[in-house]
Design a protein around this motif. Structure first.
Motif, PDB file in Angstrom:
ATOM      1  N   LYS A   1      41.933 101.600   3.170  1.00  0.00           N
ATOM      2  CA  LYS A   1      43.030 102.260   4.472  1.00  0.00           C
ATOM      3  C   LYS A   1      44.062 100.907   4.777  1.00  0.00           C
ATOM      4  CE  LYS A   1      42.481 102.521   9.204  1.00  0.00           C
ATOM      5  NZ  LYS A   1      41.920 102.034  11.071  1.00  0.00           N
ATOM      6  N   ALA A   2      45.518 101.413   5.040  1.00  0.00           N
ATOM      7  CA  ALA A   2      46.266 100.206   5.203  1.00  0.00           C
ATOM      8  C   ALA A   2      46.859 100.182   6.055  1.00  0.00           C
ATOM      9  CB  ALA A   2      47.005  99.719   3.775  1.00  0.00           C
ATOM     10  N   ARG A   3      48.283  99.831   6.555  1.00  0.00           N
ATOM     11  CA  ARG A   3      49.101  99.919   7.193  1.00  0.00           C
ATOM     12  C   ARG A   3      50.305 100.334   7.675  1.00  0.00           C
ATOM     13  NH1 ARG A   3      47.190 101.145  12.341  1.00  0.00           N
ATOM     14  NH2 ARG A   3      45.264 101.175  13.103  1.00  0.00           N
TER      15      ARG A   3
ATOM     16  N   ASP B   1      47.549  94.917   4.653  1.00  0.00           N
ATOM     17  CA  ASP B   1      45.770  95.303   4.591  1.00  0.00           C
ATOM     18  C   ASP B   1      45.302  95.041   6.389  1.00  0.00           C
ATOM     19  OD1 ASP B   1      45.707  92.376   5.234  1.00  0.00           O
ATOM     20  OD2 ASP B   1      44.879  92.133   2.479  1.00  0.00           O
ATOM     21  N   ALA B   2      44.258  95.089   6.284  1.00  0.00           N
ATOM     22  CA  ALA B   2      43.734  94.994   8.015  1.00  0.00           C
ATOM     23  C   ALA B   2      44.063  93.817   8.358  1.00  0.00           C
ATOM     24  CB  ALA B   2      42.630  94.684   8.435  1.00  0.00           C
ATOM     25  N   ASN B   3      43.768  93.083   6.930  1.00  0.00           N
ATOM     26  CA  ASN B   3      44.376  90.346   7.965  1.00  0.00           C
ATOM     27  C   ASN B   3      45.948  90.773   7.620  1.00  0.00           C
ATOM     28  OD1 ASN B   3      41.965  90.560   7.653  1.00  0.00           O
ATOM     29  ND2 ASN B   3      41.896  90.160   5.674  1.00  0.00           N
ATOM     30  N   GLY B   4      46.667  92.160   7.751  1.00  0.00           N
ATOM     31  CA  GLY B   4      48.354  91.815   7.684  1.00  0.00           C
ATOM     32  C   GLY B   4      48.974  91.211   6.287  1.00  0.00           C
ATOM     33  N   ASN B   5      48.528  91.442   5.776  1.00  0.00           N
ATOM     34  CA  ASN B   5      48.932  90.596   4.066  1.00  0.00           C
ATOM     35  C   ASN B   5      49.407  92.423   2.677  1.00  0.00           C
ATOM     36  OD1 ASN B   5      47.598  87.975   3.811  1.00  0.00           O
ATOM     37  ND2 ASN B   5      45.481  89.023   3.687  1.00  0.00           N
ATOM     38  N   ASP B   6      50.731  91.373   2.050  1.00  0.00           N
ATOM     39  CA  ASP B   6      51.366  92.897   1.551  1.00  0.00           C
ATOM     40  C   ASP B   6      50.096  93.211   0.348  1.00  0.00           C
ATOM     41  OD1 ASP B   6      52.228  94.230   0.575  1.00  0.00           O
ATOM     42  OD2 ASP B   6      54.106  92.920   0.148  1.00  0.00           O
ATOM     43  N   THR B   7      49.161  94.394   0.151  1.00  0.00           N
ATOM     44  CA  THR B   7      49.180  95.057  -0.378  1.00  0.00           C
ATOM     45  C   THR B   7      49.402  94.995  -1.906  1.00  0.00           C
ATOM     46  OG1 THR B   7      49.657  97.444  -0.178  1.00  0.00           O
ATOM     47  CG2 THR B   7      47.556  96.754   1.105  1.00  0.00           C
ATOM     48  N   ALA B   8      51.059  94.815  -2.048  1.00  0.00           N
ATOM     49  CA  ALA B   8      51.918  95.263  -2.882  1.00  0.00           C
ATOM     50  C   ALA B   8      51.851  97.232  -3.295  1.00  0.00           C
ATOM     51  CB  ALA B   8      51.676  94.477  -4.580  1.00  0.00           C
ATOM     52  N   ILE B   9      51.464  97.702  -2.569  1.00  0.00           N
ATOM     53  CA  ILE B   9      51.428  98.647  -2.935  1.00  0.00           C
ATOM     54  C   ILE B   9      52.660  99.486  -1.670  1.00  0.00           C
ATOM     55  CG2 ILE B   9      50.615 100.805  -2.811  1.00  0.00           C
ATOM     56  CD1 ILE B   9      49.478  99.061  -4.790  1.00  0.00           C
ATOM     57  N   ARG B  10      53.477 100.183  -2.366  1.00  0.00           N
ATOM     58  CA  ARG B  10      54.259 100.940  -1.480  1.00  0.00           C
ATOM     59  C   ARG B  10      54.462 102.534  -1.662  1.00  0.00           C
ATOM     60  NH1 ARG B  10      54.221  96.373  -1.280  1.00  0.00           N
ATOM     61  NH2 ARG B  10      55.861  94.624  -1.767  1.00  0.00           N
TER      62      ARG B  10
END
Length: 186
Positions: free
Chosen positions: A85-87, A135-144
């Motif tokens: 899950k991401a935003r 992610d939920a912590n505001g970190n870039d997942t590197a997924i686009r």
């Protein structure tokens, strides 16, 4: 001929164009199952959210309870599929691209030349638009979720983990979803 007979005779002529259009759309969907199509979706996802079903190569943008626009996508190869899950944390038109160190290590002959990045534009592998997942912590997942210069890759597992869409499809989605949109990848 009276008015009632005239109306009865003209109804098939009025309905014919819409029937032909519906048949043409159905035929086109059968020829290209990855074109954007409104479809039913199980309820429970919030309106506006994005749901990706990786093993079916579809992205769903939920537009109403139980309804979504389904887009064809390409996803990561088996060992590189990202799930979670991401935003959407960032949106970019004609994004620049830099391969990750892991990509360069896996395929130096393909990616090392771009280690310092590639400016956005029609030749850029991220295509016309990119939605950056955080992610939920505001970190870039590197997924686009991004466009592609290889529209024939849609419907296959070929990427380094990102979710590719045809450029017209990602441009449409880009305009519809705000930053903060929840994204579920299965």
């Amino acid at each position: 001929m009276n008015r009632r007979q005239m109306i009865a005779l003209s109804l098939p002529l009025i309905a014919a164009p819409s029937l032909v259009l519906a048949q043409a759309q159905q035929s086109q969907q059968q020829a290209d199952p990855y074109q954007p199509t409104e479809v039913p979706i199980r309820e429970g996802f919030e309106v506006g959210s994005i749901v990706v079903v990786s093993d079916e190569f579809f992205l769903y943008h939920v537009i109403a309870p139980g309804r979504a626009i389904r887009y064809g996508v390409a996803v990561g190869t088996a060992e590189l599929v990202w799930k979670g899950k991401a935003r959407i944390g960032r949106k970019v038109e004609w994004p620049s691209w830099t391969p990750t160190q892991a990509m360069i290590k896996r395929s130096p002959e393909q990616y090392a030349q771009y280690a310092n990045g590639m400016p956005g534009g029609p030749e850029n592998p991220l295509g016309a638009r990119a939605l950056y997942l955080y992610d939920a912590n505001g970190n870039d997942t590197a997924i686009r979720i991004h466009g592609t210069t290889q529209p024939g890759s849609i419907g296959r597992a070929v990427s380094n983990g990102c979710i590719r869409m045809r450029n017209p499809a990602v441009m449409s989605l880009f305009e519809q979803v705000p930053i903060g949109t929840p994204v579920y990848v299965y």
